[in-house]
Design a protein around this motif. Structure first.
Motif, PDB file in Angstrom:
ATOM      1  N   ILE A   1       0.817  -1.216   0.000  1.00 30.19           N
ATOM      2  CA  ILE A   1       0.000   0.000   0.000  1.00 30.19           C
ATOM      3  C   ILE A   1       0.854   1.272   0.000  1.00 30.19           C
ATOM      4  N   ASN A   2       2.169   1.096  -0.021  1.00 31.32           N
ATOM      5  CA  ASN A   2       3.094   2.231  -0.078  1.00 31.32           C
ATOM      6  C   ASN A   2       2.937   3.146   1.139  1.00 31.32           C
ATOM      7  N   ARG A   3       2.865   2.522   2.319  1.00 32.11           N
ATOM      8  CA  ARG A   3       2.723   3.318   3.534  1.00 32.11           C
ATOM      9  C   ARG A   3       3.926   4.219   3.758  1.00 32.11           C
ATOM     10  N   GLY A   4       5.110   3.700   3.428  1.00 33.78           N
ATOM     11  CA  GLY A   4       6.296   4.551   3.430  1.00 33.78           C
ATOM     12  C   GLY A   4       7.090   4.583   4.711  1.00 33.78           C
ATOM     13  N   TYR A   5       6.730   3.787   5.710  1.00 31.11           N
ATOM     14  CA  TYR A   5       7.527   3.696   6.938  1.00 31.11           C
ATOM     15  C   TYR A   5       7.345   2.316   7.547  1.00 31.11           C
ATOM     16  N   ASN A   6       8.328   1.899   8.352  1.00 32.70           N
ATOM     17  CA  ASN A   6       8.285   0.600   9.007  1.00 32.70           C
ATOM     18  C   ASN A   6       7.603   0.698  10.368  1.00 32.70           C
ATOM     19  N   LEU A   7       7.269  -0.448  10.918  1.00 31.35           N
ATOM     20  CA  LEU A   7       6.528  -0.506  12.175  1.00 31.35           C
ATOM     21  C   LEU A   7       7.297   0.142  13.321  1.00 31.35           C
ATOM     22  N   ASP A   8       8.634   0.031  13.314  1.00 33.09           N
ATOM     23  CA  ASP A   8       9.402   0.618  14.404  1.00 33.09           C
ATOM     24  C   ASP A   8       9.302   2.134  14.439  1.00 33.09           C
ATOM     25  N   VAL A   9       9.023   2.768  13.293  1.00 36.63           N
ATOM     26  CA  VAL A   9       8.833   4.217  13.257  1.00 36.63           C
ATOM     27  C   VAL A   9       7.568   4.594  14.019  1.00 36.63           C
ATOM     28  N   TYR A  10       6.512   3.822  13.814  1.00 35.44           N
ATOM     29  CA  TYR A  10       5.264   4.035  14.571  1.00 35.44           C
ATOM     30  C   TYR A  10       5.504   3.851  16.065  1.00 35.44           C
ATOM     31  N   GLU A  11       6.211   2.785  16.435  1.00 41.65           N
ATOM     32  CA  GLU A  11       6.442   2.506  17.848  1.00 41.65           C
ATOM     33  C   GLU A  11       7.263   3.615  18.515  1.00 41.65           C
TER      34      GLU A  11
END
Length: 308
Positions: free
Chosen positions: A159-169
Motif C-alpha cells: 500500500i506504499n505506507r512509506g515507513y516501518n513498524l518501528d517508526v510508529y512505535e
C-alpha cells in the motif's frame, strides 16, 4: 457506557469530559505529505484519494472561514456549541513549528473550540514539534491520529505506507512520554489480508495501550490509485457480513478504556466504486451493534487473551 453501546465511543468520552455533546469540525490546513511530494514517494498511500482523505473538509485554506462554515453546519446537525477542530487532510505535522502554530492557534483561541485533533504520519515529527505539542497539550484537549493501517510489513509495502513498524512505535513512545493522547487508524480489507492479519493488527494496537482507535473499511474511490490497482488485480473485497464479524471480534480484543472513534469508513458516495455496502455507514454500525449482542461480546471481553 453512557450511550448503551457495548464499547467506549468517542461521543461518550467527550460527554464525560465536557458534560455535553461535542462535535468535530474537519479542517484542511493546506498541508501536503512526504509520501506525495517526493520526499518518500510521489504516489501516496495506495488507498488515499486526491483530497488526502479529507473529503469532508472544505479546503478553503482560510482556517477562520473554515471554522465558521463548519460550526454553522454542525450546529444545525447536532445542536451543540462545543467543537473539536480536526486537521484531517494529508499530513498535519509536516511543516516547521512556526507554521503549525499559526494554523493551530487560530483554532484553540476560539471560545467554542474546546480541543484539537491532528491527523498525521509517525515519520513527520521533529523534537521541536513534539515539544510544541506537549505545551499545546497543557492548554487544550489534544489528540494525535496516526495512520498505521496494518502491522503486516508486506501489506505496508504493497500500500506504499512509506515507513516501518518501528517508526510508529518510536513515535507513540515519544507522544506518550509527553502525555499526548494517540489514536491509531487500522484498515480492514486491505489487499490479500485475511482475518488473522487484521486481528493481529488489532491485538498489536491493543497492547500499545494508546488512547483511541479508528477502524476503517477498505473502499475504492475512483479518484484513488487503488481503483486502478483493483481493476488490474481484482483482489477479494470484504462483504458487509465479513466486515461486521471482524469488527465485532476486534472490539472484544481492546482494553475497556480505549476510545473507539470510528467503526467503519466514510466514503464519498459520488466517487465510491466498491464495495457498495460502504455507502450506508449507519447500516454498518447498526449491524455491528446487533452482531455484538448476538455473540454477547463487548469491549474488553477477550483483551486478556489477545496474545493467543
Amino acid at each position: 457506557m453512557l450511550s448503551g453501546k457495548r464499547y467506549n465511543t468517542l461521543n461518550d468520552e467527550l460527554f464525560r469530559k465536557f458534560g455535553e455533546k461535542v462535535s468535530k469540525i474537519a479542517i484542511d490546513g493546506g498541508f501536503t505529505c512526504p509520501n506525495r511530494d517526493g520526499t518518500i514517494s510521489s504516489y501516496g498511500c495506495l488507498f488515499c484519494n486526491e483530497k488526502g482523505s479529507g473529503d469532508f473538509s472544505s479546503a478553503l485554506y482560510d482556517i477562520d472561514k473554515e471554522i465558521n462554515n463548519q460550526i454553522k453546519i454542525n450546529q444545525r446537525k447536532w445542536n451543540t456549541n462545543k467543537f473539536i477542530a480536526y486537521f484531517q487532510a494529508f499530513t498535519n505535522t509536516y511543516a516547521d513549528v512556526e507554521t503549525l502554530k499559526k494554523k493551530y492557534e487560530i483554532c484553540i483561541t476560539r471560545e467554542n473550540v474546546v480541543g484539537l485533533a491532528v491527523a498525521t504520519r509517525p515519520d513527520s515529527f521533529t523534537e521541536e514539534i513534539y515539544d510544541y505539542l506537549e505545551e499545546l497539550n497543557d492548554r487544550t484537549f489534544l489528540w494525535v491520529e496516526l495512520g498505521l493501517q496494518t502491522v503486516n510489513e508486506d501489506t505496508s509495502k504493497l500500500i506504499n505506507r512509506g515507513y516501518n513498524l518501528d517508526v510508529y512505535e518510536e513515535c507513540i513512545s515519544e507522544l506518550k512520554k509527553r502525555n499526548i493522547k494517540v489514536v491509531t487508524h487500522l484498515i480492514f480489507g486491505l489487499p490479500y489480508e485475511d482475518k488473522t492479519d487484521m486481528l493481529n493488527s488489532v491485538k498489536f494496537v491493543a497492547n500499545t495501550n494508546t488512547w483511541g482507535i479508528k477502524f476503517h473499511s477498505l473502499y475504492i474511490q475512483t479518484d484513488s490509485r487503488l481503483y486502478d490497482y483493483y481493476i488490474a488485480n481484482q483482489f477479494k473485497l470484504l462483504t458487509k457480513e465479513e466486515y461486521v464479524d471482524i469488527v465485532a471480534l476486534a472490539i472484544s480484543y481492546l482494553p475497556k478504556e480505549m476510545v473507539i472513534h470510528r467503526l467503519t469508513g466514510d466514503a464519498n458516495k459520488k466517487l465510491l466504486f466498491k464495495p457498495e455496502w460502504c455507502s450506508d455507514k449507519l447500516s454498518v454500525i447498526s449491524s455491528i451493534d446487533k452482531r455484538l449482542k448476538e455473540l454477547d461480546l463487548y469491549q474488553g471481553f477477550n483483551y486478556n487473551n489477545n496474545m493467543e
